[in-house]
Design an enzyme around this catalytic site. Structure first.
Site: not given
Length: 456
Positions: A184, A376, A342, A368, A318
């Site tokens: 915790e 990718t 893609k 990206d 993409d």
């Protein structure tokens, strides 16, 4: 003759707050109105009450002060005193109008009165009743506090301390984080935050669940310590890719996690969110509180400009990244754009099909928002090399680097992999081609503008 009561706005909230407050006012004779105004503003026998406070000028970023008392604004004593003596009815009416205007009132000769026990003679206010205008103004400070506190979670303390230094602090404010034996989490704020603007910096990267719950506890601790405003600063917003239902074959029986996380942060007590390069900008609409969405592309563009690369072509990995790549290309002297077609067959599994655009003999820069497993972008780099690209750079804001990402990115397919420090990278995730740029100035400037209530 008893005065007639009517509602009238006597004040309004400070910049960034809500609407104006309402109070009942009585139309009195000029002398009585002046006396009432003199009592309400604290002149003549009692200390003057500061009813309004102007926002102080912004200090330099490198010399920010944690607490800056705002200047007082009070009515001129001579005019109010003359009005209180009742020697000149015309002067008393003018002074009453000025005093009423100072507390946000409207008409000349009108003084604010309490809601109960207004009295019949119209001579003065009952001394046991506080002026409603002062009470309303006292509740308008939630979004106007000039005090700033910056706290950090455990996900990226290096970035948080760099942001604090940009704001003029030697480091973030003290906060205790620890884990109990059963796992915790425990959080305790180590200094007073009452009435302060609190900024909580936490990248919700791996382990995302632990970092999110720690952030929720930090929000709750600040709320229970009477912070005026709590702003969550998320350099990396975890679960941002779970922003739509994409499994129609399963009748869409899946969680919209990005929306769920926004609900959790709001329910915990966050007043405002600062996000850096969220995966889908439209996801900012999931929040029911103000969101500042900022971009890390500035430091990335500056780095590429300094390299003086020839024949640049910006590549979107993409179709979904075309808007981001186009904006990046515009900042680099309108460089040409190419798109990788893609198709994703499963989560973290992508298949590159084709390239739209010409990269032969050029320096290709794949842009990206994040690199996770690197599948990718690695496949895209191999295809760009096969299409005749002279060299390939990878640029992204969030370096998640899960699984085989480091092996793929360091395989020689990239000249450089340029990322920001929005996510802390341990030594085992760093390699020779990696370049890490700091977004601390971008985040620090946004925090300053939020605290100072200035425009973006």
């Amino acid at each position: 003759m008893a005065p007639s009561l009517r509602p009238q706005a006597v004040c309004s909230r400070g910049s960034g707050g809500g609407g104006g407050g309402m109070a009942f006012v009585a139309t009195l004779p000029a002398a009585a109105a002046a006396a009432a105004s003199a009592w309400a503003t604290g002149t003549g026998g009692s200390p003057s009450r500061r009813l309004t406070a102007g926002r102080p000028a912004r200090a330099p970023r490198w010399a920010a002060v944690a607490s800056r008392p705002p200047p007082a604004q009070t009515p001129e004593p001579s005019a109010v005193a003359a009005a209180a003596n009742g020697s000149d009815a015309a002067a008393a009416a003018a002074a009453a109008a000025a005093a009423t205007s100072a507390v946000g009132g409207g008409a000349s000769g009108v003084a604010p009165l309490g809601l109960a026990g207004g009295g019949g003679g119209g001579a003065s206010l009952p001394p046991e009743l506080p002026p409603l205008a002062g009470t309303a103004l006292g509740t308008s400070l939630a979004f106007g506090s000039h005090r700033m506190r910056v706290f950090s979670g455990t996900s990226n303390p290096d970035l948080a301390n760099a942001v604090a230094r940009y704001l003029g602090k030697p480091a973030v404010n003290p906060i205790l984080h620890k884990k109990f034996a059963d796992g915790e989490t425990y959080v305790r704020i180590e200094e007073s935050v009452r009435g302060s603007n609190v900024f909580l910096i936490q990248s919700t990267s791996n382990p995302a669940n632990d970092h999110y719950f720690e952030l929720l506890l930090m929000i709750d601790a600040c709320r229970r310590a009477h912070a005026a405003q709590v702003t969550c600063v998320l350099p990396y917003y975890g679960y941002s890719r779970a922003d739509r239902l994409i499994d129609p074959d399963k009748r869409r029986r899946e969680a919209l996690t990005s929306k769920l996380v926004s609900n959790m942060l709001t329910t915990a007590g966050a007043d405002r969110i600062v996000l850096l390069d969220i995966h889908s900008p439209q996801s900012c609409g999931f929040f029911d509180i103000p969101v500042d969405h900022i971009y890390g592309s500035g430091v990335l563009v500056d780095y590429l400009r300094a390299k003086n690369l020839d024949d640049l072509v910006i590549v979107a990995p993409d179709v979904g990244g075309v808007a981001r790549a186009r904006a990046f290309a515009k900042d680099l002297n309108d460089a040409p754009l190419a798109i990788i077609d893609k198709r994703r067959e499963a989560h973290n599994v992508a298949k590159v099909l084709n390239l739209v655009g010409d990269v032969r003999g050029k320096t290709a820069v794949i842009v990206d928002d994040m690199i996770d497993t690197g599948g990718t972008i690695h496949e895209g780099a191999k295809m760009l090399a096969a299409k005749g690209a002279r060299q390939v750079f990878a640029v992204c804001t969030h370096a998640i680097f899960s699984g085989p990402a480091v092996e793929r990115l360091s395989s020689g397919a990239f000249q450089e992999v340029i990322v920001t420090d929005s996510i802390h990278l341990p030594p085992e995730k760093r390699f020779e081609q990696l370049r890490i740029l700091s977004v601390a100035p971008i985040i620090g400037e946004t925090i300053w503008r939020v605290n100072d209530q200035s425009s973006r």
